[in-house]
Design an enzyme around this catalytic site. Structure first.
Site, PDB file in Angstrom:
ATOM      1  N   HIS A 102       0.852  -1.176  -0.089  1.00 34.66           N
ATOM      2  CA  HIS A 102       0.166  -0.023  -0.113  1.00 34.66           C
ATOM      3  C   HIS A 102       0.691   1.178   0.082  1.00 34.66           C
ATOM      4  O   HIS A 102       1.869   1.330   0.795  1.00 34.66           O
ATOM      5  CB  HIS A 102      -0.979  -0.113   1.166  1.00 34.66           C
ATOM      6  CG  HIS A 102      -1.720  -1.019   1.020  1.00 34.66           C
ATOM      7  ND1 HIS A 102      -2.576  -1.599   2.302  1.00 34.66           N
ATOM      8  CD2 HIS A 102      -2.705  -1.776   0.094  1.00 34.66           C
ATOM      9  CE1 HIS A 102      -3.448  -2.731   1.813  1.00 34.66           C
ATOM     10  NE2 HIS A 102      -3.540  -2.470   0.607  1.00 34.66           N
TER      11      HIS A 102
ATOM     12  N   GLU B  27       2.149   3.565   2.923  1.00 38.87           N
ATOM     13  CA  GLU B  27       2.838   2.759   4.164  1.00 38.87           C
ATOM     14  C   GLU B  27       4.081   2.840   3.950  1.00 38.87           C
ATOM     15  O   GLU B  27       4.875   1.664   3.960  1.00 38.87           O
ATOM     16  CB  GLU B  27       2.070   1.386   4.279  1.00 38.87           C
ATOM     17  CG  GLU B  27       0.512   1.636   4.524  1.00 38.87           C
ATOM     18  CD  GLU B  27      -0.105   0.237   4.336  1.00 38.87           C
ATOM     19  OE1 GLU B  27       0.584  -0.840   4.463  1.00 38.87           O
ATOM     20  OE2 GLU B  27      -1.437   0.235   4.283  1.00 38.87           O
TER      21      GLU B  27
ATOM     22  N   HIS C 189       2.891  -4.043   6.763  1.00 43.81           N
ATOM     23  CA  HIS C 189       1.992  -2.758   6.404  1.00 43.81           C
ATOM     24  C   HIS C 189       2.015  -1.979   7.717  1.00 43.81           C
ATOM     25  O   HIS C 189       2.890  -2.109   8.862  1.00 43.81           O
ATOM     26  CB  HIS C 189       0.541  -3.557   6.455  1.00 43.81           C
ATOM     27  CG  HIS C 189       0.167  -4.143   5.185  1.00 43.81           C
ATOM     28  ND1 HIS C 189      -0.631  -3.786   4.254  1.00 43.81           N
ATOM     29  CD2 HIS C 189       0.732  -5.568   4.775  1.00 43.81           C
ATOM     30  CE1 HIS C 189      -0.561  -4.709   3.112  1.00 43.81           C
ATOM     31  NE2 HIS C 189       0.157  -5.734   3.568  1.00 43.81           N
TER      32      HIS C 189
ATOM     33  N   GLU D  95       1.095  -5.330  10.942  1.00 41.25           N
ATOM     34  CA  GLU D  95       0.622  -3.896  10.820  1.00 41.25           C
ATOM     35  C   GLU D  95       1.281  -3.273  12.037  1.00 41.25           C
ATOM     36  O   GLU D  95       1.458  -3.264  13.137  1.00 41.25           O
ATOM     37  CB  GLU D  95      -0.923  -3.925  11.196  1.00 41.25           C
ATOM     38  CG  GLU D  95      -1.669  -4.436  10.364  1.00 41.25           C
ATOM     39  CD  GLU D  95      -2.048  -3.625   8.929  1.00 41.25           C
ATOM     40  OE1 GLU D  95      -1.483  -2.410   8.994  1.00 41.25           O
ATOM     41  OE2 GLU D  95      -2.852  -4.048   8.142  1.00 41.25           O
TER      42      GLU D  95
END
Length: 457
Positions: A196, A199, A331, A404
């Site tokens: 993404h 990020e 991420h 994450e």
């Protein structure tokens, strides 16, 4: 039962941009002679319209269950963080309207400093991060650092271009191992980053691992042992086009997707982490609307970046066996350790036994204990389909996790934490990475079933 997908106004971003451009041009066009050609939009007008339509983050109070969050995600927003009785989403105007249509109220959150910064002059392409973020690496800067490490440690680190992005940027795979030029019969572990675009901290995570494993080989016993007995692959930037676009105006655009135009649409970009060819589009865990944050693309693995990495992973099947045993896809943000499946609420599912699930959970919880993240199955947040972890396990039986990273909330920087956090938040995952490497030869050892699953022959 699958959550109901609410009706959407398709192509919402294009509609709003067109309206803004029309308003901006109405006065000069009206002043022209009736037979004069209409005025072309200026660069300044286009920039103003685009900035007015940048997505923003909102707090949505109410969704408290995975099913409720899945229904919310079906509007096409991205869910950035989830709490007991509220979530934070990224949405453009059309998506925010769709969320309100579900009966929720939205509270707009402040934009990070880099988003609110003044953009460069229209037409100017900026090649670096905004002030306060200069220690983040652009695509070219990351390449320079990688090339310097390859030159310095040629026996430990090698570089190969495994394909190109939509706009033609190289996608690299870096190999770390003693005797790196030889393909030895050793367990392999894959680390990927930056699916993404916004990020950016994940690229720094990949660069940290490259620097740590080369610089400390021979002096750190655990690192030395891993490079002596493993082949480590790092793909530091899956989405170089999106990353470059996110910073190109001089202010962050909060861009998520790649830069591939959607067919039969004026929209641009596919969500790479909804495009993998396992349970693609199966379960209301992605969107078929090109305007949405979670647009899955017109077909499975339609994004060139996904094709490149898929082909690379398949290339590691040697003698009929996949050599990659474990993986982490980095991420941001929310500080989570996630494991498959994302497409179903069930603990197991097609191709996953209870022992498989228990192994995933045991390793995931141990890694989370080392970095302070929250461990959970991906679908405990909300349903996703076409994600890399589900594909790596469902297609290749790789014990694949999503990390994450920092921060835990939008209030601490969200997708754009200042560059001062880079050293702490990358090194924070050192122990978890080493744990995964150490268990990669037999992940089932984590549940005491090494003899059952890992006997030779």
């Amino acid at each position: 039962m699958r959550p109901h997908t609410p009706t959407r106004i398709r192509g919402g971003r294009t509609t709003v941009l067109a309206a803004l451009l029309s308003l901006a041009l109405a006065a000069p066009i009206a002043a022209q002679a009736q037979d004069a050609p209409p005025a072309e939009p200026t660069a300044a007008t286009r920039d103003a319209a685009q900035r007015a339509e940048l997505p923003h983050q909102y707090e949505v109070r109410g969704p408290a269950t995975p099913a409720a969050r899945t229904s919310l995600a079906a509007t096409g927003v991205s869910i950035d963080e989830a709490h007991a009785h509220a979530v934070v989403i990224t949405a453009d105007r059309a998506q925010a309207t769709a969320v309100r249509g579900l009966g929720y109220s939205l509270r707009k959150l402040p934009d990070p400093p880099g988003v609110a910064a003044s953009p460069a002059a229209p037409g100017t392409r900026v090649k670096d991060f905004p002030a306060g973020y200069a220690k983040y690496h652009t695509y070219d800067e990351a390449r320079q650092q990688i090339d310097a490490l390859v030159a310095k440690y040629p026996d430990l680190l090698s570089k190969q271009t495994i394909g190109t992005s939509h706009e033609g940027r190289d996608i690299l795979a870096l190999k770390l191992s003693k005797n790196v030029t030889k393909d030895e019969a050793e367990p392999e572990v894959l680390f990927t980053a930056h699916q993404h675009a916004r990020e950016h901290l994940t690229v720094e995570m990949a660069l940290y691992l490259l620097d740590e494993f080369t610089g400390k080989y021979g002096s750190d016993d655990r690192i030395t042992k891993m490079l002596d007995s493993r082949e480590i692959w790092i793909v530091p930037d899956l989405n170089p086009d999106g990353g470059a676009y996110d910073i190109a105006s001089g202010a962050f655009r909060s861009w998520r997707k790649n830069r591939q135009p959607a067919p039969d649409s004026q929209e641009v970009g596919t969500d790479l982490n909804r495009n993998w060819d396992f349970k693609w589009g199966c379960c209301d865990g992605s969107s078929d609307d090109p305007a949405d944050e979670t647009y899955r693309g017109p077909s499975a693995a339609s994004a060139p970046e996904v094709q490149v990495v898929s082909k690379f992973v398949h290339s590691r099947i040697i003698g009929g066996k996949q050599q990659i045993k474990a993986a982490i896809d980095f991420h941001t943000y929310s500080e989570l350790v996630l494991w498959p499946f994302g497409f179903t609420y069930d603990e197991t599912g097609p191709g996953m036994t209870q022992d498989d699930h228990d192994t995933f959970a045991t390793i995931g919880k141990k890694m989370a204990a080392s970095n302070g993240y929250t461990p959970e199955q991906s679908s405990e947040l909300y349903v996703t389909d076409g994600a890399i972890d589900d594909w790596l396990w469902g297609d290749q039986k790789v014990f694949a996790y999503t990390f994450e990273m920092y921060p835990s909330s939008a209030g601490s920087g969200g997708f754009y934490p200042k560059d001062t956090v880079i050293p702490k938040e990358t090194s924070r995952n050192r122990e978890a990475v080493l744990q995964l490497l150490e268990t990669a030869d037999c992940p089932y050892r984590a549940i005491g079933k090494e003899a059952q699953y890992c006997k030779e022959g």
